[in-house]
Design a protein around this motif. Structure first.
Motif, PDB file in Angstrom:
ATOM      1  N   LEU A  28       3.922  -4.058 -18.774  1.00  0.00           N
ATOM      2  CA  LEU A  28       4.462  -5.402 -18.530  1.00  0.00           C
ATOM      3  C   LEU A  28       5.908  -5.336 -18.054  1.00  0.00           C
ATOM      4  O   LEU A  28       6.300  -6.064 -17.142  1.00  0.00           O
ATOM      5  CB  LEU A  28       4.343  -6.245 -19.798  1.00  0.00           C
ATOM      6  N   ARG A  29       6.694  -4.454 -18.658  1.00  0.00           N
ATOM      7  CA  ARG A  29       8.099  -4.297 -18.268  1.00  0.00           C
ATOM      8  C   ARG A  29       8.211  -3.797 -16.834  1.00  0.00           C
ATOM      9  O   ARG A  29       9.011  -4.297 -16.036  1.00  0.00           O
ATOM     10  CB  ARG A  29       8.807  -3.316 -19.212  1.00  0.00           C
ATOM     11  N   LEU A  30       7.373  -2.818 -16.488  1.00  0.00           N
ATOM     12  CA  LEU A  30       7.412  -2.261 -15.138  1.00  0.00           C
ATOM     13  C   LEU A  30       6.958  -3.265 -14.092  1.00  0.00           C
ATOM     14  O   LEU A  30       7.507  -3.310 -12.982  1.00  0.00           O
ATOM     15  CB  LEU A  30       6.563  -0.990 -15.062  1.00  0.00           C
ATOM     16  N   ARG A  31       5.967  -4.079 -14.419  1.00  0.00           N
ATOM     17  CA  ARG A  31       5.519  -5.112 -13.482  1.00  0.00           C
ATOM     18  C   ARG A  31       6.636  -6.124 -13.220  1.00  0.00           C
ATOM     19  O   ARG A  31       6.841  -6.552 -12.091  1.00  0.00           O
ATOM     20  CB  ARG A  31       4.280  -5.824 -14.017  1.00  0.00           C
ATOM     21  N   LYS A  32       7.358  -6.503 -14.281  1.00  0.00           N
ATOM     22  CA  LYS A  32       8.468  -7.437 -14.123  1.00  0.00           C
ATOM     23  C   LYS A  32       9.569  -6.814 -13.269  1.00  0.00           C
ATOM     24  O   LYS A  32      10.124  -7.452 -12.373  1.00  0.00           O
ATOM     25  CB  LYS A  32       9.018  -7.813 -15.497  1.00  0.00           C
ATOM     26  N   GLU A  33       9.882  -5.554 -13.542  1.00  0.00           N
ATOM     27  CA  GLU A  33      10.913  -4.848 -12.776  1.00  0.00           C
ATOM     28  C   GLU A  33      10.509  -4.725 -11.308  1.00  0.00           C
ATOM     29  O   GLU A  33      11.343  -4.898 -10.414  1.00  0.00           O
ATOM     30  CB  GLU A  33      11.132  -3.466 -13.381  1.00  0.00           C
ATOM     31  N   LEU A  34       9.231  -4.452 -11.054  1.00  0.00           N
ATOM     32  CA  LEU A  34       8.746  -4.348  -9.675  1.00  0.00           C
ATOM     33  C   LEU A  34       8.904  -5.676  -8.944  1.00  0.00           C
ATOM     34  O   LEU A  34       9.341  -5.712  -7.790  1.00  0.00           O
ATOM     35  CB  LEU A  34       7.286  -3.899  -9.652  1.00  0.00           C
ATOM     36  N   GLU A  35       8.570  -6.766  -9.609  1.00  0.00           N
ATOM     37  CA  GLU A  35       8.697  -8.079  -8.993  1.00  0.00           C
ATOM     38  C   GLU A  35      10.153  -8.382  -8.643  1.00  0.00           C
ATOM     39  O   GLU A  35      10.460  -8.874  -7.557  1.00  0.00           O
ATOM     40  CB  GLU A  35       8.136  -9.153  -9.930  1.00  0.00           C
ATOM     41  N   GLU A  36      11.085  -8.060  -9.561  1.00  0.00           N
ATOM     42  CA  GLU A  36      12.504  -8.268  -9.289  1.00  0.00           C
ATOM     43  C   GLU A  36      12.975  -7.409  -8.119  1.00  0.00           C
ATOM     44  O   GLU A  36      13.747  -7.869  -7.273  1.00  0.00           O
ATOM     45  CB  GLU A  36      13.323  -7.951 -10.537  1.00  0.00           C
ATOM     46  N   THR A  37      12.507  -6.173  -8.057  1.00  0.00           N
ATOM     47  CA  THR A  37      12.884  -5.270  -6.974  1.00  0.00           C
ATOM     48  C   THR A  37      12.363  -5.778  -5.633  1.00  0.00           C
ATOM     49  O   THR A  37      13.075  -5.718  -4.617  1.00  0.00           O
ATOM     50  CB  THR A  37      12.347  -3.847  -7.257  1.00  0.00           C
ATOM     51  N   LYS A  38      11.144  -6.299  -5.624  1.00  0.00           N
ATOM     52  CA  LYS A  38      10.592  -6.859  -4.389  1.00  0.00           C
ATOM     53  C   LYS A  38      11.417  -8.055  -3.909  1.00  0.00           C
ATOM     54  O   LYS A  38      11.661  -8.201  -2.707  1.00  0.00           O
ATOM     55  CB  LYS A  38       9.141  -7.293  -4.603  1.00  0.00           C
ATOM     56  N   LEU A  39      11.845  -8.908  -4.840  1.00  0.00           N
ATOM     57  CA  LEU A  39      12.673 -10.052  -4.465  1.00  0.00           C
ATOM     58  C   LEU A  39      14.000  -9.601  -3.875  1.00  0.00           C
ATOM     59  O   LEU A  39      14.461 -10.154  -2.868  1.00  0.00           O
ATOM     60  CB  LEU A  39      12.912 -10.950  -5.676  1.00  0.00           C
ATOM     61  N   GLU A  40      14.611  -8.595  -4.489  1.00  0.00           N
ATOM     62  CA  GLU A  40      15.875  -8.059  -3.964  1.00  0.00           C
ATOM     63  C   GLU A  40      15.668  -7.472  -2.573  1.00  0.00           C
ATOM     64  O   GLU A  40      16.475  -7.698  -1.674  1.00  0.00           O
ATOM     65  CB  GLU A  40      16.415  -6.984  -4.903  1.00  0.00           C
TER      66      GLU A  40
END
Length: 57
Positions: A28-40
Motif C-alpha cells: 500500500l505504501r509503495l502504491r501511494k509513493e508510485l502515484e505521487e511520483t507519477k504526478l511529479e
C-alpha cells in the motif's frame, strides 16, 4: 459466505479487510509513493514541454 453480503450486513468494514500484514502495508505504501511520483513526473513533463513557462521558473 460472500464478502459483499458480509459487508452489507455490517460484519466487515474496509478497515477490517486490510490486514496488518507487513507485506500488505508495504504494498500500500509503495502504491501511494508510485502515484505521487507519477504526478511529479507529469508535472515536470508539462513544465518542460512549455518553453514560455519554463523560463519563468
Amino acid at each position: 459466505m460472500n464478502w459483499r453480503k458480509l459487508h452489507k450486513e455490517g460484519k466487515i468494514t474496509k478497515e477490517k479487510q486490510i490486514s496488518s500484514d507487513p507485506i500488505r502495508e508495504e504494498l500500500l505504501r509503495l502504491r501511494k509513493e508510485l502515484e505521487e511520483t507519477k504526478l511529479e513526473r507529469d508535472t515536470l513533463k508539462k513544465a518542460a514541454s512549455s518553453p514560455r513557462e519554463a523560463g519563468k521558473i
